[in-house]
Write an enzyme that holds these catalytic residues in place. Sequence first.
Site, short mmCIF file in Angstrom:
data_model
loop_
_atom_site.label_atom_id
_atom_site.label_comp_id
_atom_site.label_asym_id
_atom_site.label_seq_id
_atom_site.Cartn_x
_atom_site.Cartn_y
_atom_site.Cartn_z
CE LYS B 72 34.73 -9.78 70.75
NZ LYS B 72 33.40 -10.13 70.28
CB SER B 147 33.20 -13.88 70.18
OG SER B 147 32.37 -12.71 69.82
CB SER B 171 29.77 -11.94 70.95
OG SER B 171 29.75 -13.09 70.21
#
Lengths: 459, 477
Positions: B72, B147, B171
């Site tokens: 990420k 997210s 997330s």
Amino acid sequence: MEYEAVIGLEVHVQLKTHSKMFCGCATAFGAEPNTLVCPVCLGYPGVLPVMNAEAVRKTILSGLMLGCEIARFSKWDRKNYFYPDMPKNYQISQYDLPLCKGGRVGKFGITRIHLEEDVAKSFHFAETSGVDFNRAGTPLMEIVSEPDMRSPEDAFAYLTALKEVLIGGGVSDCDMEKGQLRCDANVSVRPVGEKKFGEKVEIKNMNSISGVRRALAYEIQRQIAAVKRGETIVQETRRWDDDTSVTSVMRTKEHAHDYRYFPEPDLMPVEVSAAWLAEIRRAVPELPEAKRRRFVAHYGLPEYDAEVLVADASVAAYYEQAAAGSKNPKAISNWVMTELLAKFAENTIAPAQLAELVAAIDAGQISGKQGKEVFAEMFATGKNAAVIIQEKGLAQLSDAGALEGLVDQALAANPKSVADFKAGNAAAINFLKGQVIKLSKGKANPQLAGEILARKLQG
Amino acid sequence: MSLHTLTVCQLRDKIRTGEVSSREATQSLLDRIATVDGKVKAYNWLNDDDALAQADAAKKDGALAGVPVAIKDVLNVEGQPCTCASKILQGYIAPYDATAVRKLREAGAILVGRTNMDEFAMGSSTENSSWGTTRNPWDLTRIPGGSSGGSAAAVAADEAFAALGSDTGGSIRQPAALCGCVGLKPTYGRVSRYGLVAFASSLDQIGPFTKDVRDAALLLGVISGHDPMDSTSVPRAVPDYVAALERGVKGLRIGLPKEYFIPGMDREVEAAVRTAIRQWESLGAEVVEISLPHTDYAVAVYYLIATAEASANLARFDGVRYGLRVKGDDVIDTYGKTRGAGFGSEVKRRIILGTYALSAGYYDAYYLRAQKVRTLIRRDFEKAFAKCDVIVTPTTPEVAFKAGEKSGDPLKMYLSDIFTISVNLAGICGVSVPCGFAHKLPVGLQIIGKAFDEETVLRTAHAYEQATAWHKERPVL
């Protein structure tokens, strides 16, 4: 109407640690800009602080030296404000649970001592500004006083004594020129007898202890004059300019920061165990004031001597070692103060050597005057007193048998002086003593020669 | 069978035996990405040459020997961009490895690329990215969740064997549920946060996205452990999570919180979850009803604490030392212009909320009160765990929604994390595993465990996975 000033001081002290408060970077003064930095003290994305336990230890040690109450549970908080010298735009500090509370410097109270990280240093050039982050993250201890001071002289005394304690404890070198000790002052004025405080003004940018004294003297006069003119003092921050010797407004209360303190989630609270506290307590050095009292009581020194010797911890330690091996601590003090102090840094004489020299003089082996000659030789060569006395042939003639012969010679050669003495002129004995010393080529122990002369003349 | 469809364990074993090289696997993955990522848009950054060079240099004996892993865009990988999907970090190259990333490297992983996300991990749909929206591989008109939407979509679409994400309020688990893969949020303190760009420091935790539970256990074992660089990481031994998978669920007490089966929950989602619970019962687990009475306050508490911490964490992005700088008349003007241009609207909204919550005069009413309620929520779980070993809930109240459907309504968006937020507030662990489909879209099952009891959570998930085949379903792209 008479007015008095009320002064409180906020002192920031850089702690003498090898590494910074929350990262492993070295703390050093004068390195090339931005060479003592890493992602942590530059506030790069994703970094986390790790507490420097030695800085906490030195803060607790300071608290113990200053008689503070040490918090067994303390924590870190974020103090938020934007400034280019602040890498994260928040400073890790301590808000409501400082490491130390209470305490005293002489007759002045301490409110609290907390630990935080220093900011970077800004430089302003013609067109641009630059930031050197070497200083950013240096452990910084803030000592907040009670509003107990009433004059610039009080502030001067507080700072001098505080510095002495912190240097003595090895906590900081407190060199104001290097920014190791920085001081802000809060000052207000009020009519004498009034209990309520006036509006306080904060003064910043004082770069020496005497600068603090000058700034306060100016500011107190400024405030009193303003009040007498019927003006109202407003809460504000003023900057001291040492060149022009005036303070001027930096910011007013309306522009005061809301720091939005909240607990630092990246660090665990500080829990001071009983064992750790006991260990630090054992490391507390004797404070200068206590040491002075002990020097007077234990060595029988005048207060002046104690003051001079204790002013420098290494001189005091040297004195104590020399005095420990001597029967004449006052003589040791005299030698240290008059002969050694000025060139203490280059000293090669061991404490025991000095004690030996004093003993040789006290035993009458050499005269005080010869002692100075021996001292100079000792300082230059590091040789022991006995060796120097031997090499220079300085030993006094203290053998009563040998001296008696010389006394007899002197009496025989100076019948007139003998007659004078017997006629009641007591001073004539001094002339005769001089003759004995002359005959001994200066080696005769004057006291012993005097005694033998007196015995023979009266006998 | 194409290499890119393998699980981490399968691929690792093939590389170890020499059947497949890391280069072949990496190339297969890069080809897959080249084929489908134009539609999914899971990656922000890729460098084929760099990935293949790492593959050639990879050791063959580590726990992840030669296996490519996607990261990420919020975790620092030395030499790669780290933008947090924000313009304010455009062009920023990470100067160091996050600890979790370093551990992956040491285990032999290939760091293949940067996955898309909501800017600074603030969002539940990956629509708040400055580099475009990631799409749900099951329906490209829908969002992948957020997210960590890029990581979830990449794993679901076989564009990654595994990925790392971060979970502050859901997330990892929420996008894993919406994309149909496994997403694990470890206990706070289990994985070092060093190198994770902070959103909310007391809630953030790094975790893996994988194709099955075994891979999640493997990756957790690699990235866990105390780190001297993170004071909040816990000095506690790392168990063998993979070995713990086989212990089964006989006699296990599964708690169902009555507050989580709410009116208004999607019926098909609830049905999928209820079916899963019956599955466990048939495997010998016992189901007990529990209560988490402060559940209703979780979202409010979260949006005070997370935004307060974020307001300070994001203060460092000021244009002085790195990233975007928009010159102004003076330093204050430069701050304003840089942050004005660099941050997106959701990030600005949260900075403003957090700044407000911490302001003089409001602190006690908002931040301090929120911290007190957080303690009550933590106690709810402590009490509940006296009666059960794990807690099971739907991961989300509904399946993946349409892109743009909620982006105009922040409150509605915030509610999509309603079932995951409490776990972060309590600092405990949770995993989301696929448990079927509703409206032809994946449904996630959340299994919540006690602090540092990832073993039980993973074995509960594994027992379910062994008895079902939902985790083998793949979207057609």
